[in-house]
Design a protein around this motif. Sequence first.
Motif, short mmCIF file in Angstrom:
data_model
loop_
_atom_site.label_atom_id
_atom_site.label_comp_id
_atom_site.label_asym_id
_atom_site.label_seq_id
_atom_site.Cartn_x
_atom_site.Cartn_y
_atom_site.Cartn_z
N LEU A 28 -5.28 -6.29 -6.75
CA LEU A 28 -4.32 -5.69 -7.66
C LEU A 28 -3.44 -6.76 -8.30
O LEU A 28 -2.88 -7.61 -7.61
CB LEU A 28 -3.43 -4.69 -6.92
CG LEU A 28 -2.28 -4.07 -7.73
CD1 LEU A 28 -2.82 -3.20 -8.88
CD2 LEU A 28 -1.36 -3.24 -6.83
N PHE A 30 -0.13 -6.42 -10.57
CA PHE A 30 0.78 -5.32 -10.91
C PHE A 30 2.01 -5.82 -11.65
O PHE A 30 2.58 -6.84 -11.33
CB PHE A 30 1.23 -4.60 -9.63
CG PHE A 30 2.06 -3.38 -9.89
CD1 PHE A 30 1.46 -2.15 -10.11
CD2 PHE A 30 3.43 -3.46 -9.92
CE1 PHE A 30 2.22 -1.02 -10.37
CE2 PHE A 30 4.22 -2.34 -10.18
CZ PHE A 30 3.61 -1.11 -10.40
N LYS A 97 2.69 3.96 -5.77
CA LYS A 97 2.14 3.86 -4.41
C LYS A 97 0.63 3.90 -4.39
O LYS A 97 -0.01 3.28 -3.54
CB LYS A 97 2.71 4.96 -3.52
CG LYS A 97 2.31 6.37 -3.91
CD LYS A 97 2.97 7.37 -2.95
CE LYS A 97 2.62 8.81 -3.32
NZ LYS A 97 3.31 9.77 -2.42
N PHE A 100 -0.86 0.34 -5.12
CA PHE A 100 -0.71 -0.58 -4.00
C PHE A 100 -1.57 -0.17 -2.81
O PHE A 100 -2.19 -1.01 -2.15
CB PHE A 100 0.76 -0.69 -3.58
CG PHE A 100 1.54 -1.61 -4.47
CD1 PHE A 100 1.74 -2.93 -4.13
CD2 PHE A 100 2.07 -1.15 -5.67
CE1 PHE A 100 2.44 -3.79 -4.96
CE2 PHE A 100 2.77 -1.99 -6.51
CZ PHE A 100 2.96 -3.32 -6.16
N CYS A 101 -1.63 1.12 -2.54
CA CYS A 101 -2.38 1.59 -1.37
C CYS A 101 -3.89 1.51 -1.58
O CYS A 101 -4.64 1.47 -0.60
CB CYS A 101 -1.96 3.01 -1.02
SG CYS A 101 -0.26 3.12 -0.40
N VAL A 106 -2.82 -8.06 -3.06
CA VAL A 106 -2.07 -8.10 -4.31
C VAL A 106 -1.91 -9.55 -4.73
O VAL A 106 -1.42 -10.38 -3.95
CB VAL A 106 -0.69 -7.43 -4.16
CG1 VAL A 106 0.09 -7.49 -5.47
CG2 VAL A 106 -0.86 -5.97 -3.72
N VAL A 118 7.61 -7.56 -7.02
CA VAL A 118 6.31 -7.07 -6.55
C VAL A 118 6.13 -7.38 -5.07
O VAL A 118 5.56 -6.58 -4.32
CB VAL A 118 5.16 -7.68 -7.39
CG1 VAL A 118 3.80 -7.30 -6.82
CG2 VAL A 118 5.27 -7.23 -8.84
N ILE A 121 7.69 -4.74 -2.95
CA ILE A 121 6.90 -3.51 -2.92
C ILE A 121 5.73 -3.68 -1.94
O ILE A 121 5.39 -2.78 -1.18
CB ILE A 121 6.37 -3.14 -4.32
CG1 ILE A 121 7.52 -3.02 -5.32
CG2 ILE A 121 5.59 -1.83 -4.27
CD1 ILE A 121 7.07 -2.77 -6.75
N CYS A 122 5.13 -4.87 -1.96
CA CYS A 122 4.03 -5.16 -1.03
C CYS A 122 4.47 -5.02 0.41
O CYS A 122 3.75 -4.44 1.24
CB CYS A 122 3.49 -6.57 -1.27
SG CYS A 122 2.55 -6.78 -2.79
N PHE A 125 4.64 -1.40 1.45
CA PHE A 125 3.34 -0.77 1.65
C PHE A 125 2.40 -1.58 2.55
O PHE A 125 1.21 -1.27 2.65
CB PHE A 125 2.67 -0.51 0.30
CG PHE A 125 3.34 0.57 -0.51
CD1 PHE A 125 3.38 1.87 -0.05
CD2 PHE A 125 3.94 0.27 -1.73
CE1 PHE A 125 4.00 2.88 -0.79
CE2 PHE A 125 4.56 1.26 -2.48
CZ PHE A 125 4.60 2.56 -2.01
N LYS A 127 1.10 -4.62 2.30
CA LYS A 127 -0.02 -5.19 1.55
C LYS A 127 -0.01 -6.71 1.59
O LYS A 127 0.99 -7.35 1.24
CB LYS A 127 0.04 -4.74 0.08
CG LYS A 127 -0.40 -3.31 -0.10
CD LYS A 127 -1.86 -3.14 0.23
CE LYS A 127 -2.19 -1.77 0.77
NZ LYS A 127 -3.60 -1.63 1.13
N MET A 129 -0.58 -10.49 0.37
CA MET A 129 -0.30 -11.05 -0.95
C MET A 129 -0.91 -12.43 -1.12
O MET A 129 -1.04 -13.17 -0.16
CB MET A 129 1.22 -11.16 -1.16
CG MET A 129 1.95 -9.85 -1.19
SD MET A 129 3.73 -10.06 -0.81
CE MET A 129 3.72 -9.78 0.98
#
Length: 201
Positions: A28, A30, A97, A100-101, A106, A118, A121-122, A125, A127, A129
Motif C-alpha cells: 500500500l 497511501f 481502515k 490498511f487492513c 505499507v 501515515v 495510522i500503520c 492497524f 501494519k 512499514m
Amino acid sequence: MFDNFGDAVSKNEAKQFLGLDANQSYLLFFGFIRDYKGLDLLLNAMADKRVIQTNCKLIVAGEFYSDSKPYLELIERLNLTDRIILRTDFISDEQVKYFFCAADLVVQPYKHATQSGVTQICYHFNKPMLVTNVGGLAEIVPNNKAGYVTQVEVAEIAKAIARFYENREEGFFVENIEQLKHRFSWNAMVINILRLVKKNR
C-alpha cells in the motif's frame, strides 16, 4: 496514534470491501500523491525482478496533488498496468481502515520529509512499514523491528520488499509493532508530561 479511523477488520474482509482478490498479496502507498513522496521510486521498484517474483501488487490510494501524467506514463512504460491498483479518488475516513487492513506492507518511499501521519495510522492497524531514511521516519520505524528503513534508492526499496515476502516477515513485524505502539498512545503521552512537570517543579 491516529486511531480515529475505526477498529481493524480482517484482511479478507478488507479485500472483499475493496473488491480485491482474496488470494493476492498487496503493498500500500497511501495519502496525497506529491512528488516528494517518491511514488515514482516505488513504481520502479515494482518493476525490479526480485519484486516481480513475489507476485505482489501495489495499491495506490490517495488523490493526485501533482501532475498524474508522469506516473501514469511510468506505469505504462514499465508494463505495470496489471500490478497497480489505482484508487486515486477521494477516500473517506470510513474507508481508510480497509486499505490498511488489506495490505501486507505499507511503503513510504519519501525523497524528503520530516514526519508522516501515515506511520501513526500503520501503528494503529499493526501494519509493517517500509520507510526511507529521511527526516524523523527512522526514529518512528525501528529498522528490522517495525519494518524496514532503506536509503532513497530504487534498488534498496526493491530489496526490502523482496525480503519481506521471501522471509515471510509480516508476523514478526506485527508482534513487534503491538509492543512498540504503546509509546504512541495517549496514556503514554500523559504519563510523560506528568513526569516532565514533576521533574521541573
